[in-house]
Design an enzyme around this catalytic site. Structure first.
Site, PDB file in Angstrom:
ATOM      1  N   HIS A   1      11.744 -37.014 -14.490  1.00  0.00           N
ATOM      2  CA  HIS A   1      11.206 -37.377 -13.180  1.00  0.00           C
ATOM      3  C   HIS A   1       9.857 -36.709 -12.909  1.00  0.00           C
ATOM      4  CE1 HIS A   1      14.805 -39.536 -12.012  1.00  0.00           C
ATOM      5  NE2 HIS A   1      15.517 -38.536 -12.489  1.00  0.00           N
TER       6      HIS A   1
ATOM      7  N   LYS B   1       5.032  -4.338  -5.573  1.00  0.00           N
ATOM      8  CA  LYS B   1       6.482  -4.186  -5.728  1.00  0.00           C
ATOM      9  C   LYS B   1       7.214  -4.470  -4.426  1.00  0.00           C
ATOM     10  CE  LYS B   1      10.228  -3.044  -7.974  1.00  0.00           C
ATOM     11  NZ  LYS B   1      10.754  -3.971  -8.979  1.00  0.00           N
TER      12      LYS B   1
ATOM     13  N   ASN C   1      -0.792   0.884   6.462  1.00  0.00           N
ATOM     14  CA  ASN C   1      -0.100  -0.180   5.731  1.00  0.00           C
ATOM     15  C   ASN C   1       0.277  -1.256   6.737  1.00  0.00           C
ATOM     16  OD1 ASN C   1      -0.200   1.449   3.503  1.00  0.00           O
ATOM     17  ND2 ASN C   1       2.002   1.804   3.371  1.00  0.00           N
ATOM     18  N   GLY C   2       0.078  -2.524   6.383  1.00  0.00           N
ATOM     19  CA  GLY C   2       0.465  -3.597   7.272  1.00  0.00           C
ATOM     20  C   GLY C   2      -0.705  -4.478   7.652  1.00  0.00           C
TER      21      GLY C   2
ATOM     22  N   LYS D   1       9.068 -14.563 -14.410  1.00  0.00           N
ATOM     23  CA  LYS D   1       8.767 -13.362 -15.186  1.00  0.00           C
ATOM     24  C   LYS D   1       7.566 -13.591 -16.099  1.00  0.00           C
ATOM     25  CE  LYS D   1      11.609 -10.533 -13.562  1.00  0.00           C
ATOM     26  NZ  LYS D   1      11.316 -11.185 -12.286  1.00  0.00           N
TER      27      LYS D   1
ATOM     28  N   GLU E   1       4.238 -13.916 -13.992  1.00  0.00           N
ATOM     29  CA  GLU E   1       3.750 -12.780 -13.216  1.00  0.00           C
ATOM     30  C   GLU E   1       3.241 -11.636 -14.071  1.00  0.00           C
ATOM     31  OE1 GLU E   1       6.688 -11.215 -10.518  1.00  0.00           O
ATOM     32  OE2 GLU E   1       8.243 -11.178 -12.033  1.00  0.00           O
TER      33      GLU E   1
ATOM     34  N   ARG F   1       3.742   0.230  -6.552  1.00  0.00           N
ATOM     35  CA  ARG F   1       3.812  -0.653  -5.393  1.00  0.00           C
ATOM     36  C   ARG F   1       2.733  -1.733  -5.426  1.00  0.00           C
ATOM     37  NH1 ARG F   1       6.762   1.742  -1.064  1.00  0.00           N
ATOM     38  NH2 ARG F   1       5.467   0.763   0.513  1.00  0.00           N
TER      39      ARG F   1
ATOM     40  N   GLU G   1      13.779 -18.077 -12.767  1.00  0.00           N
ATOM     41  CA  GLU G   1      13.520 -16.646 -12.907  1.00  0.00           C
ATOM     42  C   GLU G   1      12.767 -16.357 -14.201  1.00  0.00           C
ATOM     43  OE1 GLU G   1      13.537 -12.480 -12.320  1.00  0.00           O
ATOM     44  OE2 GLU G   1      13.623 -14.217 -10.982  1.00  0.00           O
TER      45      GLU G   1
ATOM     46  N   CYS H   1       0.825  -1.212   0.000  1.00  0.00           N
ATOM     47  CA  CYS H   1       0.000   0.000   0.000  1.00  0.00           C
ATOM     48  C   CYS H   1       0.855   1.256   0.000  1.00  0.00           C
ATOM     49  CB  CYS H   1      -0.897   0.016   1.227  1.00  0.00           C
ATOM     50  SG  CYS H   1      -1.744  -1.532   1.558  1.00  0.00           S
TER      51      CYS H   1
ATOM     52  N   TRP I   1      -3.782  -2.443  -0.914  1.00  0.00           N
ATOM     53  CA  TRP I   1      -3.626  -3.790  -1.469  1.00  0.00           C
ATOM     54  C   TRP I   1      -4.333  -4.725  -0.508  1.00  0.00           C
ATOM     55  CZ3 TRP I   1      -1.098  -8.533  -0.453  1.00  0.00           C
ATOM     56  CH2 TRP I   1      -0.843  -9.323  -1.576  1.00  0.00           C
TER      57      TRP I   1
END
Length: 609
Positions: A507, A604, A101-102, A488, A491, A27, A484, A2, A76
């Site tokens: 496997h 973010k 925030n939190g 990418k 997301e 963010r 990675e 947030c 958020w």
């Protein structure tokens, strides 16, 4: 997560608040709101589920809404769905307003207590308990600051709070406990925000609040109290950054801009740390050299993309420095009973330096008997930097896109230098150091040449638009790069993607391979190439379509698409081969029409568990 912006001035602050909120959109958020105390000493509030632009349009339609003190917020969702009623700011009894925030972990108990006291809740959020609690304590104290101190004494969890009240309209109060908050200093006006980027157009003078700090912010004064309620001075820092550094310029998206900034970001990261032939002993700080001599084990802690960087570093450190190395996800490490090996260097990685799980792991480590703590980070005044014994700045510059790009490659560059710094204290030969330094000096030019593949990769991306799944394969230090690359793609394009060590293909994952699942392979010319080629044959035998990034594989098979890479030293391959995977994810997302810079459900800076 947030975003928070607060302002108190002799001018109308609504435009300033909206502009500040726009600078925090990177963010991640799902709703937005603004509140001011107007000239009649009444609270006025606007909220919306959706983007800041929608809030701005609401404000334009409410041209009479203005005030000289106000706070604004992007939320958020953690408790309660994204909606207008759950958006901040939250109000109690038309006299107190709050943004948060939190996460408040004991909100259910507090809510039960407050309902018994006659309070009515209008949202599903944990945050509403705080503003009602603030009003409750004010009734017993008639003092805004004392009510705040009593309120936070009742809270369990992590929070950054911004508050104001019609009972004391010339004051804002900001609180930091587990989530970042800064004070911005102006001329006859002052501010607070969850990120200094929000305030760059109005000030470059900042005070970074410490854990437990409460700041009483007025137009011409700022008074800070520590966790014990004692008045304290905090240093004012000058932020050497221009507002235009956060603009996209000629690029359509921040992510694209940041991908193309990587050559310069690496140059900046290396500056002053390497001579022609050696890594300077001061690269990780004067105190680091002494502790590096004692290191017998390295423990990396990170989340997300930073975790993948740490996985690469494990290959480097064990192969080049000869030191055993462990890598663990921060959220797992902090909730298990770990055995601390003697003389272990505890290394945390984070772009923002405010990642909640990583910070919590660091605080746990400081009580657990580690030799020393080292933070590798991109934000100079972040909590991670301030709380670690040693630190190393990545110098990537501001990264706005949620999907990390230049922060990842500068992390890898920093980790290769850490490998050298440790190796120098553990019998690394001088010729090995000279070779690594020479390769690092070449790296920016190599990355720049890789970016010239952009048109080729853009064309290749068209073959992924209708796909629902993808598999990324790599071996050795390229396995984390496969992880990675998959991260990418998933997301920002929302294609389900997985990264695997190529040797694990038979496997389990091989059962998924068919003509509808593209398989992306990272295949540099190293000691594992021949092993990797057999994995390619396994994919083709099942009808799978291959996209191979390589400097050596040649084929005329129509089911294998070769993307020719330059020949590079195997040590640099993890850095070099991540660039085209970033470009691939970017172009697929653009073609699919997703929100590249602000992908759904993501943020973010993850400042909550």
């Amino acid at each position: 997560m947030c975003g928070i912006v607060g302002a108190i001035a002799e001018r109308n602050v609504t435009r300033l608040l909206i502009d500040g909120l726009k600078r925090l959109e990177y963010r991640g958020y799902d709703s937005a709101g603004l509140a001011v105390i107007n000239s009649e000493n009444k609270l006025e509030r606007l909220r919306t589920s959706g983007k800041v632009l929608e809030l701005e349009n609401l404000l334009l339609n409410q041209s009479s809404l203005h005030g000289k003190v106000g706070i604004t917020h992007t939320r958020w969702a953690t408790h309660g769905i994204p909606s207008e009623q759950n958006a901040h700011p939250l109000i109690s009894n038309d006299s107190f307003v709050l943004v948060h925030n939190g996460i408040i972990e004991n909100h259910e108990q507090l809510k039960t207590f407050l309902i018994d006291k006659g309070y009515t809740f209008h949202s599903e959020t944990d945050s509403e308990t705080i503003v009602h609690l603030l009003h409750y304590h004010y009734q017993n104290t008639s003092d805004f600051l004392k009510a705040t101190q009593k309120t936070i004494a009742d809270l369990e969890g992590a929070y950054a709070l911004g508050m104001m009240s019609t009972h004391d309209p010339d004051v804002m109060i900001a609180v930091r406990h587990g989530s970042p908050l800064v004070i911005g200093i102006g001329a006859g006006e002052n501010f607070f925000a969850s990120d200094p980027l929000a305030l760059l157009p109005v000030t470059k003078q900042f005070i970074y609040l410490e854990e437990g700090d409460i700041a009483v912010v007025k137009r011409n004064t700022i008074q800070i109290y520590d966790a014990e309620g004692v008045t304290i001075e905090r240093k004012t820092k000058q932020l050497d950054m221009n507002a235009d550094m956060t603009e996209r310029g000629e690029y359509r998206h921040y992510m694209c801009k940041e991908i193309f900034e990587q050559p310069q970001a690496i140059v900046t990261n290396l500056e002053g740390r390497l001579s022609k032939n050696t890594l300077f002993d001061s690269a990780f700080g004067l105190s680091a050299k002494a502790s590096f001599k004692q290191v017998q084990h390295v423990q990396f802690i990170a989340c997300g993309t930073s975790y993948h960087a740490a996985m690469v570093a494990r290959y480097w450190i064990e192969a080049l420095a000869g030191i055993p190395c462990s890598v663990e996800v921060a959220s797992e490490f902090r909730y298990r009973k770990a055995v601390v090996k003697p003389n272990t260097l505890f290394v945390t990685l984070s772009q923002s330096g405010e990642t909640a799980d990583t910070l919590a792991a660091l605080r746990l480590a400081k009580k657990s008997g580690y030799l020393s703590t080292l933070a590798i980070c991109n934000v100079p005044e972040s909590s991670l930097i301030r709380e670690s014994e040693c630190h190393f700045m990545m110098r990537a510059g501001v990264e706005i896109g949620v999907a990390s790009t230049k922060a990842f490659t500068t992390q890898l560059t920093a980790l290769l230098m850490l490998t050298m710094a440790l190796g120098k204290q553990h019998h690394m030969q001088a010729d090995v150091e000279r070779h690594l330094v020479a390769e690092l000096h070449k790296l920016p030019a190599i990355v720049k040449s890789i970016l010239e593949l952009n048109p080729t990769i853009a064309r290749m991306a068209t073959q992924f638009v209708d796909k629902e799944h993808a598999l990324f394969l790599g071996r050795g230090a390229l396995y984390p790069i496969a992880l990675e690359g998959a991260l990418k793609l998933k997301e920002i394009s929302y294609i389900h993607a997985e990264g695997y060590p190529a040797g694990e293909l038979k496997h389990g994952p091989l059962a998924l391979v068919d003509k509808n699942m593209p398989v992306i392979v990272i295949a540099p010319n190293d000691e594992l190439l021949e092993k990797l080629k057999s994995n390619l044959h396994e994919v083709r035998a099942r009808g799978g379509e291959l996209f191979v990034f390589t400097d050596t594989v040649k084929t005329s098979d129509p089911g294998i698409h070769i993307i020719e890479m330059p020949s590079v030293d195997p040590i640099l391959a993890p850095i070099v081969y991540t660039i085209p995977l970033q470009l691939l994810a970017y172009h697929v997302a653009v073609l699919k029409g997703t929100d590249v810079d602000q992908p759904r459900n993501l943020a973010k800076s993850v400042t909550v568990e």
